[in-house]
Design an enzyme around this catalytic site. Structure first.
Site, PDB file in Angstrom:
ATOM      1  N   ASP A 116       5.879  -5.248   7.463  1.00  0.00           N
ATOM      2  CA  ASP A 116       7.448  -5.354   7.748  1.00  0.00           C
ATOM      3  C   ASP A 116       7.707  -4.899   9.282  1.00  0.00           C
ATOM      4  OD1 ASP A 116       6.748  -2.597   6.754  1.00  0.00           O
ATOM      5  OD2 ASP A 116       8.865  -2.502   6.901  1.00  0.00           O
TER       6      ASP A 116
ATOM      7  N   HIS B 150      -0.413  -9.937   4.900  1.00  0.00           N
ATOM      8  CA  HIS B 150       1.036 -10.007   4.633  1.00  0.00           C
ATOM      9  C   HIS B 150       1.794  -9.157   5.845  1.00  0.00           C
ATOM     10  CE1 HIS B 150       4.556  -9.294   2.075  1.00  0.00           C
ATOM     11  NE2 HIS B 150       4.869  -8.335   2.667  1.00  0.00           N
TER      12      HIS B 150
ATOM     13  N   GLU C  66      -1.430  -6.259   2.872  1.00  0.00           N
ATOM     14  CA  GLU C  66      -0.633  -5.861   3.846  1.00  0.00           C
ATOM     15  C   GLU C  66      -1.446  -5.240   5.015  1.00  0.00           C
ATOM     16  OE1 GLU C  66       3.332  -4.369   2.716  1.00  0.00           O
ATOM     17  OE2 GLU C  66       3.840  -4.088   5.073  1.00  0.00           O
TER      18      GLU C  66
ATOM     19  N   ASP D 281      -6.574 -12.606  -0.794  1.00  0.00           N
ATOM     20  CA  ASP D 281      -6.348 -12.775   0.792  1.00  0.00           C
ATOM     21  C   ASP D 281      -5.310 -13.874   0.683  1.00  0.00           C
ATOM     22  OD1 ASP D 281      -6.197 -13.257   3.290  1.00  0.00           O
ATOM     23  OD2 ASP D 281      -8.207 -14.263   3.503  1.00  0.00           O
TER      24      ASP D 281
HETATM   25  O1  9MR Z   1       1.215   2.417   2.305  1.00  0.00           O
HETATM   26  C1  9MR Z   1       2.344   2.830   1.170  1.00  0.00           C
HETATM   27  C2  9MR Z   1       1.514   2.925   0.060  1.00  0.00           C
HETATM   28  O2  9MR Z   1       0.964   4.186  -0.325  1.00  0.00           O
HETATM   29  C3  9MR Z   1       2.437   2.849  -1.267  1.00  0.00           C
HETATM   30  O3  9MR Z   1       2.083   3.043  -2.545  1.00  0.00           O
HETATM   31  C4  9MR Z   1       3.639   1.596  -1.160  1.00  0.00           C
HETATM   32  C5  9MR Z   1       4.803   1.710  -2.250  1.00  0.00           C
HETATM   33  O4  9MR Z   1       5.361   2.649  -2.091  1.00  0.00           O
HETATM   34  O5  9MR Z   1       4.304   1.638   0.180  1.00  0.00           O
HETATM   35  C6  9MR Z   1       3.163   1.646   1.174  1.00  0.00           C
HETATM   36  O6  9MR Z   1       3.900   1.453   2.609  1.00  0.00           O
HETATM   37  C7  9MR Z   1       4.681   0.231   2.763  1.00  0.00           C
HETATM   38  C8  9MR Z   1       6.130   0.853   3.196  1.00  0.00           C
HETATM   39  O7  9MR Z   1       6.603   1.439   2.356  1.00  0.00           O
HETATM   40  C9  9MR Z   1       6.900   0.078   4.097  1.00  0.00           C
HETATM   41  N1  9MR Z   1       6.183  -0.801   5.059  1.00  0.00           N
HETATM   42  C10 9MR Z   1       4.816  -1.144   4.500  1.00  0.00           C
HETATM   43  C11 9MR Z   1       3.877  -0.194   3.938  1.00  0.00           C
HETATM   44  C12 9MR Z   1       2.558  -0.800   3.728  1.00  0.00           C
HETATM   45  O8  9MR Z   1       2.515  -1.675   2.578  1.00  0.00           O
END
Ligand code: 9MR
Ligand code: ZN
Length: 567
Positions: free
Chosen positions: A161, A495, A550, A541
């Protein structure tokens, strides 16, 4: 039968092993062969047994004795059938034995951060086919009071994002700065706009984030938690995302992380730019003064209507600990040391917020009493405090304090060492590490082992850390290299918004996938991964699989920290 190898390869003097998986006992012969046909060595096959992380029946072949540089593969001939007619052999991917086997990937892992830059054009000269226009450079709406502020450009997009978040940003920058501090001579030149200015490129790249982090500090010294749109954008290029940028409220985690990274930055950059270092020192002291006046946790939850990442955290003891460690190294102020001693001591119970204590979920969360002093993640930064303390010049910190961190690293490393012997792929990570962003945990465990090896001289820790590198680069049940552009079967569909919308087939190289997640949250992964599947196999994937595939700056950065050792 399958033969799983590190798809890049192995360093000549390291332990080297391939993992064989088969339905029944392999009764044939395994050979290590060089691609040029000059070497063919028979290898012995040893049984490991059934591996619970993957569900595989595992045998291993060790070829540690082969130290000559070259390109090799492993071949297995199944001669178990009678009649003597050999079937066509099973072959592994071709891999290298080379002193420089991880150098290219190391460079791409760092260059990745250039691709994540926000608020500037990425011209073709530096970004190649992935060039794009400037993004997210409109005015900023402050959530607290509705004020419209000037654009707050700069920094790296967080992940797939386009948000920019203070805590993970500070942690990612810290991994890079510690990598530089420990292995400066290994950090390569990159091709970025600042290249050639006399400053190492890893510091040039990191400064792009630091300048933005400084903008996230309020006049009172506190730090805003994040700067994002209200909701995640669709899969469009960053310059097409024209939604309002919103500056969300402060948190004590963001404030302490900002104080810590600013103090660390001041220490590192003073050699290159005193004015910048002084600015950071002031920021660090302002953050510390704010927190001294606000000893209680200032948590962050997404306000109503906001659906970007929360990065919520219930405990700011670790962030404060890291800040005081770095501040003390910078200022030598005894008050900073006292706070660090208090926070890292036993008499420092967590102060969970009342709304959390009252919630029925609290017990299930099983939150720890003590602060982990070895973790280097976005929410738990005790290991960053640890690195700050154990790598400080002798006599910086009192011996008893150093021992507290030293013991934590050694204890954790010993438990990881035991684990590496208990699973077929030799992964030094507990089973509960297979959550969202498991590859961060894989690399975190490797970094802990490396730190422990520096402290004790125990090379077994290095070997265990290297096993995690092999896992990341393809020696895993899915035969997937979790770094784009590196390895015969690197993942290709992260992602990641630009990857999905830039019209280029291949993703840019050097991206680390989040990796297998035993509790996938997204539709594509849930549709194909059965409930209760072995954790190492819970990966897809697919561009839609945000919870297994992601990318994120702090997953890359911890990988940089580990590869800086092995490159
Ligand atoms: O890396 C984060 C992971 O540890 C959490 O479980 C998850 C859900 O809260 O969020 C991940 O972080 C994301 C963030 O909230 C928004 N940008 C993308 C991040 C990577 O997925
Ligand atoms: Zn942007």
């Amino acid at each position: 039968m399958k033969i799983h190898v590190d798809q890049l390869g192995y360093r000549p003097d390291s332990e080297k092993c391939a993992v064989l998986t088969a339905e029944s006992e392999p009764k044939g012969w395994a050979y290590l062969k060089s691609e040029d046909g000059t070497t063919s060595v028979e290898l012995s096959i040893s049984a490991f047994g059934s591996d619970s992380y993957s569900g595989d029946s595992v045998w291993t072949v060790d070829f540690s004795d082969i130290k000559s540089e070259g390109r090799y593969f492993i071949e297995y001939y199944d001669c178990s059938r009678s009649g003597g007619e050999a079937e066509s052999p099973v072959r592994s991917d071709v891999f290298s034995i080379s002193r420089t086997v991880y150098q290219d990937v190391f460079k791409d892992l760092i260059h990745m951060f250039y691709f994540m830059r926000c608020g500037c054009e990425l011209p073709e000269k530096y970004a190649g086919a992935y060039h794009h226009k400037s993004c997210h450079d409109g005015p900023t709406l402050r959530y607290d009071d509705g004020a419209m502020l000037p654009p707050m450009t700069g920094g790296w997009h967080d992940a797939g994002d386009y948000g920019r978040y203070t805590t993970p940003g500070a942690v990612a920058a810290a991994h890079l700065l510690y990598a530089y501090e420990l292995y400066s001579q290994k950090c390569p030149d990159l091709l970025i706009p600042e290249s050639g200015n006399g400053v190492p490129d890893i510091l040039n790249e990191c400064r792009y984030e630091l300048e933005w982090l400084l903008k996230m500090q309020k006049e009172d010294g506190s730090a805003y938690h994040k700067l994002t749109t209200e909701k995640f954008s669709p899969f469009i290029m960053p310059e097409e995302d024209r939604e309002q940028m919103v500056l969300y409220p402060i948190s004590s985690m963001a404030t302490a992380d900002l104080g810590a990274i600013a103090a660390l930055g001041a220490r590192i950059y003073q050699r290159y730019d005193m004015a910048f270092a002084t600015k950071m020192k002031k920021a660090a002291i302002a953050a510390r003064n704010f927190l001294a006046d606000h000893p209680d946790l200032i948590g962050f939850r997404n306000p109503p209507g906001n659906a970007t990442g929360g990065y919520w955290d219930w405990d700011d003891r670790d962030e404060r600990m890291w800040m005081y460690a770095e501040l003390y190294r910078l200022t030598g102020d005894s008050k900073d040391l006292e706070m660090l001693q208090l926070l890292s001591g036993d008499n420092n119970p967590p102060k969970y917020p009342p709304e959390l204590l009252a919630s029925p979920f609290f017990k299930k969360l099983n939150l720890p009493q003590s602060v982990d002093k070895t973790v280097l993640g976005w929410g738990q930064v005790g290991g960053l405090a640890g690195m700050s303390v154990v790598f400080a010049p002798a006599d910086t910190f009192p011996d008893e304090l150093v021992s507290v961190f030293f013991d934590a690293f050694r204890e954790k490393a010993d438990s990881l060492l035991a684990l590496t012997k208990q699973n077929g792929y030799r992964l030094a990570m507990p089973r509960d590490g297979f959550v969202w962003g498991s590859n961060m945990n894989v690399m975190n465990c490797a970094a802990t082992l490396l730190t422990a090896s520096f402290l004790t001289g125990n090379t077994e820790y290095v070997t265990a850390a290297e096993e995690n590198v092999h896992y990341l680069l393809g020696r895993n049940p899915l035969d997937t290299s979790y770094v784009t552009g590196h390895g015969a079967h690197a993942f290709r569909n992260p992602h990641n918004r630009p990857t999905a919308s830039d019209g280029v087939d291949e993703p840019y190289p050097g991206l680390v996938s989040g990796g297998p997640n035993a509790h996938p949250m997204d539709e594509p992964a849930r549709a194909v991964i059965p409930e209760g599947a072995p954790p190492m196999c819970c990966f897809l994937d697919d561009v839609g699989s945000f919870s297994t595939n992601e990318i994120a700056i702090y997953w890359n950065s911890i990988t940089v920290l580990v590869f800086a050792y092995f490159a």
